[in-house]
Design a protein around this motif. Structure first.
Motif, PDB file in Angstrom:
ATOM      1  N   ASN A 184       7.767 -12.568   2.140  1.00 31.48           N
ATOM      2  CA  ASN A 184       9.257 -13.000   2.024  1.00 31.48           C
ATOM      3  C   ASN A 184       9.364 -14.265   1.364  1.00 31.48           C
ATOM      4  O   ASN A 184      10.412 -15.014   1.339  1.00 31.48           O
ATOM      5  N   ASP A 185       8.038 -14.838   0.797  1.00 29.85           N
ATOM      6  CA  ASP A 185       8.314 -16.249   0.109  1.00 29.85           C
ATOM      7  C   ASP A 185       8.919 -15.989  -1.299  1.00 29.85           C
ATOM      8  O   ASP A 185       9.326 -17.084  -1.940  1.00 29.85           O
ATOM      9  N   VAL A 186       8.960 -14.857  -1.647  1.00 25.43           N
ATOM     10  CA  VAL A 186       9.430 -14.687  -3.177  1.00 25.43           C
ATOM     11  C   VAL A 186      10.417 -13.550  -3.370  1.00 25.43           C
ATOM     12  O   VAL A 186      10.129 -12.541  -2.476  1.00 25.43           O
ATOM     13  N   ALA A 187      11.251 -13.605  -4.100  1.00 29.46           N
ATOM     14  CA  ALA A 187      12.324 -12.673  -4.334  1.00 29.46           C
ATOM     15  C   ALA A 187      11.748 -11.472  -5.230  1.00 29.46           C
ATOM     16  O   ALA A 187      12.124 -10.211  -4.842  1.00 29.46           O
ATOM     17  N   ARG A 188      10.709 -11.714  -6.088  1.00 28.45           N
ATOM     18  CA  ARG A 188      10.469 -10.826  -6.885  1.00 28.45           C
ATOM     19  C   ARG A 188       8.719 -10.719  -6.603  1.00 28.45           C
ATOM     20  O   ARG A 188       8.057 -11.950  -6.733  1.00 28.45           O
ATOM     21  N   GLY A 189       8.186  -9.930  -6.080  1.00 25.80           N
ATOM     22  CA  GLY A 189       6.818  -9.796  -5.802  1.00 25.80           C
ATOM     23  C   GLY A 189       6.100  -9.207  -6.915  1.00 25.80           C
ATOM     24  O   GLY A 189       6.436  -8.933  -7.834  1.00 25.80           O
ATOM     25  N   LYS A 190       4.777  -8.884  -6.677  1.00 27.95           N
ATOM     26  CA  LYS A 190       3.808  -8.339  -7.433  1.00 27.95           C
ATOM     27  C   LYS A 190       4.576  -6.838  -8.252  1.00 27.95           C
ATOM     28  O   LYS A 190       5.094  -6.315  -7.287  1.00 27.95           O
ATOM     29  N   ILE A 245      -3.579  -2.703 -10.023  1.00 26.09           N
ATOM     30  CA  ILE A 245      -2.969  -3.138 -11.356  1.00 26.09           C
ATOM     31  C   ILE A 245      -1.723  -4.183 -11.211  1.00 26.09           C
ATOM     32  O   ILE A 245      -1.536  -4.948 -11.936  1.00 26.09           O
ATOM     33  N   SER A 246      -0.915  -3.789 -10.324  1.00 23.71           N
ATOM     34  CA  SER A 246       0.135  -4.788 -10.122  1.00 23.71           C
ATOM     35  C   SER A 246      -0.159  -6.078  -9.788  1.00 23.71           C
ATOM     36  O   SER A 246       0.332  -7.247 -10.028  1.00 23.71           O
ATOM     37  N   ILE A 260      -9.775  -4.281 -15.760  1.00 23.35           N
ATOM     38  CA  ILE A 260     -10.111  -5.216 -17.186  1.00 23.35           C
ATOM     39  C   ILE A 260      -9.046  -4.580 -18.104  1.00 23.35           C
ATOM     40  O   ILE A 260      -8.483  -5.517 -18.993  1.00 23.35           O
ATOM     41  N   LYS A 261      -8.528  -3.408 -18.454  1.00 21.15           N
ATOM     42  CA  LYS A 261      -7.432  -3.152 -19.089  1.00 21.15           C
ATOM     43  C   LYS A 261      -6.246  -3.725 -19.114  1.00 21.15           C
ATOM     44  O   LYS A 261      -5.369  -3.683 -19.938  1.00 21.15           O
ATOM     45  N   HIS A 262      -6.038  -4.040 -17.741  1.00 14.85           N
ATOM     46  CA  HIS A 262      -4.782  -4.716 -17.437  1.00 14.85           C
ATOM     47  C   HIS A 262      -4.785  -6.153 -17.457  1.00 14.85           C
ATOM     48  O   HIS A 262      -3.936  -6.917 -16.819  1.00 14.85           O
ATOM     49  N   ILE A 309       1.266   6.883  -4.015  1.00 10.07           N
ATOM     50  CA  ILE A 309       0.272   5.758  -3.540  1.00 10.07           C
ATOM     51  C   ILE A 309       0.058   4.886  -4.668  1.00 10.07           C
ATOM     52  O   ILE A 309      -0.020   3.604  -4.344  1.00 10.07           O
ATOM     53  N   ILE A 310      -0.380   5.367  -5.769  1.00  9.27           N
ATOM     54  CA  ILE A 310      -0.644   4.680  -7.028  1.00  9.27           C
ATOM     55  C   ILE A 310       0.339   3.647  -7.391  1.00  9.27           C
ATOM     56  O   ILE A 310       0.179   2.305  -7.455  1.00  9.27           O
ATOM     57  N   LYS A 311       1.527   4.289  -7.703  1.00 13.11           N
ATOM     58  CA  LYS A 311       2.747   3.586  -8.161  1.00 13.11           C
ATOM     59  C   LYS A 311       3.639   2.625  -7.137  1.00 13.11           C
ATOM     60  O   LYS A 311       4.091   1.587  -7.535  1.00 13.11           O
ATOM     61  N   HIS A 312       3.676   3.128  -6.021  1.00 14.36           N
ATOM     62  CA  HIS A 312       4.685   2.750  -5.019  1.00 14.36           C
ATOM     63  C   HIS A 312       4.065   2.073  -3.648  1.00 14.36           C
ATOM     64  O   HIS A 312       4.969   1.321  -3.084  1.00 14.36           O
ATOM     65  N   ILE A 313       2.701   2.026  -3.594  1.00  9.57           N
ATOM     66  CA  ILE A 313       2.200   1.675  -2.242  1.00  9.57           C
ATOM     67  C   ILE A 313       1.072   0.602  -2.512  1.00  9.57           C
ATOM     68  O   ILE A 313       1.416  -0.882  -2.155  1.00  9.57           O
ATOM     69  N   HIS A 314       0.094   0.871  -3.050  1.00 11.62           N
ATOM     70  CA  HIS A 314      -0.928  -0.172  -3.330  1.00 11.62           C
ATOM     71  C   HIS A 314      -0.609  -1.372  -4.360  1.00 11.62           C
ATOM     72  O   HIS A 314      -0.234  -1.126  -5.421  1.00 11.62           O
ATOM     73  N   GLY A 315      -0.845  -2.470  -3.786  1.00 13.46           N
ATOM     74  CA  GLY A 315      -0.222  -3.798  -4.640  1.00 13.46           C
ATOM     75  C   GLY A 315       1.184  -3.998  -4.624  1.00 13.46           C
ATOM     76  O   GLY A 315       1.926  -4.943  -5.216  1.00 13.46           O
ATOM     77  N   GLN A 316       2.113  -3.093  -3.827  1.00 11.87           N
ATOM     78  CA  GLN A 316       3.572  -3.439  -3.676  1.00 11.87           C
ATOM     79  C   GLN A 316       4.130  -3.881  -2.479  1.00 11.87           C
ATOM     80  O   GLN A 316       3.361  -3.433  -1.337  1.00 11.87           O
ATOM     81  N   PRO A 317       5.055  -4.578  -2.341  1.00 12.89           N
ATOM     82  CA  PRO A 317       5.519  -5.060  -1.003  1.00 12.89           C
ATOM     83  C   PRO A 317       6.193  -3.896  -0.422  1.00 12.89           C
ATOM     84  O   PRO A 317       6.666  -2.834  -0.923  1.00 12.89           O
TER      85      PRO A 317
END
Length: 233
Positions: free
Chosen positions: A138-144, A171-172, A193-195, A46-54
């Motif tokens: 879909n507007d960018v090839a590379r997301g956050k 974070i992403s 803040i660390k990021h 969930i942390i690495k691959h879901i929140h903030g990820q397309p």
């Protein structure tokens, strides 16, 4: 990004976790989708691959071994779950967006979500008339965490990224905004803040726009609103 920045000409909001409290809905949807295929979605996933990820990233990371048809079914399941769920707005966000619009500061949404959901959330918050630009999945090839979404948002506003204020909760997302050169404020965890986030606030309930000229984020962070239109040569 240095805290020496004094002026901002536009504000860009992420959607999930910034406009709406959607973490529980999103986590539940992916966990249940996993169960349909015998896949256990763990906290680390969930942390690495879901929140903030397309969505395409999440599907590749967690469901990449499934057939193309099965992956499409997972995507359809997630989209249906998110498009039909009820969400609570993040406290104070709609009021802030209306205050920014009144101050003639352009506002945009930069999200890994899709247009149907974006339109639904804008209607729910009654902010449709306040939004100048939208960057969707879909507007960018590379997301956050790549800077591309926020670079595109600034480009569509015809502004240098350094004149944009970004609100992000992951974070992403923070990494994307900071790498683009924006002044980023975290929503939620002070860990942001660390990021690279300049500060972190729990929500927008104490953020104020004063005299249409200053946005007060917290006791230590105030920015001048540059109401004049600024363009890139």
């Amino acid at each position: 990004m240095s805290k020496a920045i004094k002026k901002i000409s536009a504000v860009l909001f992420d959607m999930d976790g910034v406009l709406i409290d959607s973490n529980t809905v999103i986590e539940k949807a992916w966990i249940e989708a996993g169960k349909l295929y015998g896949i256990t979605v763990k906290d680390d996933d969930i942390i690495k691959h879901i929140h903030g990820q397309p969505g395409p990233h999440t599907i590749k990371a967690l469901f990449g071994h499934l057939s193309t048809e099965a992956q499409k079914s997972v995507q359809d399941y997630i989209m249906h779950a998110e498009n039909t769920a009820d969400y609570d707005p993040i406290p104070g966000v709609a009021q802030l967006i209306h205050a920014l619009a009144k101050a003639k500061i352009r506002v945009g949404i930069v999200t890994s979500g899709w247009r149907e959901k974006i339109d639904r959330i804008m209607a729910m918050l009654n902010i449709q008339e306040c939004i100048s630009v939208i960057v969707e999945r879909n507007d960018v090839a590379r997301g956050k965490p790549y800077p591309d979404p926020y670079l595109l948002g600034a480009k569509r506003l015809m502004l240098p990224p350094a004149e944009t204020l970004v609100f992000e909760d992951s974070i992403s997302g923070v990494t994307s905004a900071v790498e683009a050169g924006a002044y980023c404020v975290g929503i939620g965890d002070a860990e942001l803040i660390k990021h690279g986030a300049q500060t972190a606030i729990p929500d927008f309930s104490k953020v104020n726009v004063i005299n249409d000229s200053i946005i007060v984020l917290d006791d230590d962070h105030k920015l001048i609103l540059n109401n004049a239109s600024t363009t890139i040569d």
